[in-house]
Design a protein around this motif. Structure first.
Motif, PDB file in Angstrom:
ATOM      1  N   GLU A 119     -39.979   1.697  19.942  1.00 22.42           N
ATOM      2  CA  GLU A 119     -40.495   0.950  18.796  1.00 22.42           C
ATOM      3  C   GLU A 119     -41.977   1.220  18.613  1.00 22.42           C
ATOM      4  OE1 GLU A 119     -42.677  -2.109  16.844  1.00 22.42           O
ATOM      5  OE2 GLU A 119     -42.559  -2.104  19.038  1.00 22.42           O
ATOM      6  N   GLY A 123     -43.210   2.825  15.273  1.00 24.28           N
ATOM      7  CA  GLY A 123     -44.090   1.960  14.499  1.00 24.28           C
ATOM      8  C   GLY A 123     -45.483   2.547  14.328  1.00 24.28           C
ATOM      9  N   VAL A 137     -35.536   5.805   9.857  1.00 23.34           N
ATOM     10  CA  VAL A 137     -35.952   4.839  10.879  1.00 23.34           C
ATOM     11  C   VAL A 137     -34.759   4.472  11.755  1.00 23.34           C
ATOM     12  CG1 VAL A 137     -36.732   2.469  11.249  1.00 23.34           C
ATOM     13  CG2 VAL A 137     -37.899   3.915   9.576  1.00 23.34           C
ATOM     14  N   ASP A 138     -33.657   4.117  11.125  1.00 21.31           N
ATOM     15  CA  ASP A 138     -32.458   3.780  11.897  1.00 21.31           C
ATOM     16  C   ASP A 138     -31.937   5.003  12.644  1.00 21.31           C
ATOM     17  OD1 ASP A 138     -32.593   1.178  11.044  1.00 21.31           O
ATOM     18  OD2 ASP A 138     -31.013   1.367   9.535  1.00 21.31           O
ATOM     19  N   TYR A 141     -33.789   5.393  15.954  1.00 22.25           N
ATOM     20  CA  TYR A 141     -33.318   4.483  16.997  1.00 22.25           C
ATOM     21  C   TYR A 141     -31.956   4.913  17.532  1.00 22.25           C
ATOM     22  CZ  TYR A 141     -37.108   1.186  16.056  1.00 22.25           C
ATOM     23  OH  TYR A 141     -38.345   0.601  15.936  1.00 22.25           O
ATOM     24  N   THR A 161     -30.743   0.234  15.430  1.00 22.18           N
ATOM     25  CA  THR A 161     -31.289   0.152  14.077  1.00 22.18           C
ATOM     26  C   THR A 161     -32.550  -0.708  14.114  1.00 22.18           C
ATOM     27  OG1 THR A 161     -30.103  -1.876  13.456  1.00 22.18           O
ATOM     28  CG2 THR A 161     -28.957   0.228  13.074  1.00 22.18           C
ATOM     29  N   ALA A 162     -33.330  -0.662  13.029  1.00 17.69           N
ATOM     30  CA  ALA A 162     -34.537  -1.488  12.957  1.00 17.69           C
ATOM     31  C   ALA A 162     -34.175  -2.969  13.011  1.00 17.69           C
ATOM     32  CB  ALA A 162     -35.301  -1.166  11.680  1.00 17.69           C
TER      33      ALA A 162
END
Length: 287
Positions: A119, A123, A137-138, A141, A161-162
């Motif tokens: 993260e 981020g 983004v997902d 992850y 996922t976020a």
């Protein structure tokens, strides 16, 4: 051929896109500040690590491990993961509250370290200006579940996922504390001893103000990039203006780092991975 293996991710992955950002040096420090807020995880580090006597060596080893999982061949990544699992399975620590002895490779601790790390990488890259769609983004992850597997986690137990990462933080926050060990670690991370090549001139009475101030700026930015709830735990203010200031700073740092020569910005593992990818694509690797 192993020499042409693109590893766990490859040039089309979101992972390669994110980790191409040199500004992730700030993300690594942010992750350490965040990880220190978990008393059990912090106890595991404090009671087993030589980070106070070999801070730069430990940071280099951690960075090399991450680079290996991202850019190494599949065999290299799996070998690095196996070495880490063998190390962790021997380590024990004592819970600072209950006095219970525990293994440092407990899934909940491995998951905390994994989530805070990925993260922080994602981020920081986004706040520095790397454009990523919600799907990317997902995707990052989900891809990083492969890295989680290397340390011994069941990928199905790792946020993918976020939204799942956000829910994970909401779930774990009641367990977090500003302990004495966390505070001492934060102070140490903010002003660690300089590497030997820089500390020697200092011992001779030479002025090393710029390196110290530069590092202090990076550390301050890493702290400011923490979630508002984490900044408040460190005694700071969770104000939007703090986050905005951090965004401006990290965007400026990204521009500065982007201006450096490519061979300064890319490590040997990254360069080797790009060369393998170029061989498979039948095109020369960019220098």
């Amino acid at each position: 051929m192993d020499s042409d293996d693109l590893g766990l991710f490859g040039p089309g992955s979101v992972t390669w896109k994110v980790h191409a950002e040199p500004v992730l040096i700030v993300a690594g420090l942010r992750a350490l500040y965040l990880q220190a807020l978990h008393p059990r995880a912090m106890a595991g580090v404090a009671q087993n690590s030589d980070y106070r006597t070999d801070v730069w060596g430990r940071l280099v080893r951690t960075a090399t491990y991450v680079a290996t999982t991202v850019y190494g061949t599949t065999a290299q990544a799996e070998a690095a993961g196996a070495r880490l699992r063998r190390l962790h399975e021997r380590l024990r620590a004592t819970d600072p509250v209950s006095g219970e002895q525990f293994r440092v490779d407990e899934p909940e601790l491995l998951r905390w370290v994994h989530v805070t790390e990925v993260e922080s990488f994602l981020g920081t890259a986004r706040r520095a200006g790397l454009p990523l769609t919600p799907a990317e983004v997902d995707g990052y992850y989900r891809e990083q579940r492969r890295a989680a597997t290397l340390v011994g986690l069941d990928p199905e137990t790792v946020p993918g996922t976020a939204a799942e990462v956000g829910e994970y933080y909401r779930t774990v926050r009641p367990e977090l504390r500003m302990t004495r060990e966390a505070a001492e670690t934060a102070v140490f991370l903010t002003a660690p001893p300089l590497p030997w090549k820089l500390s020697l001139p200092l011992r001779l009475g030479l002025n090393l103000g710029p390196p110290r101030w530069a590092y202090l700026g990076v550390a301050g930015t890493a702290l400011a990039l923490l979630p508002a709830w984490a900044r408040r735990m460190y005694g700071g203010l969770g104000l939007p203006t703090t986050a905005l200031s951090a965004d401006v700073t990290v965007r400026g740092l990204r521009l500065v780092l982007a201006a450096l020569p490519r061979n300064w910005r890319e490590g040997p593992l990254q360069q080797a991975a790009k060369e393998r990818a170029a061989r498979l694509a039948g095109a020369p690797a960019r220098r």
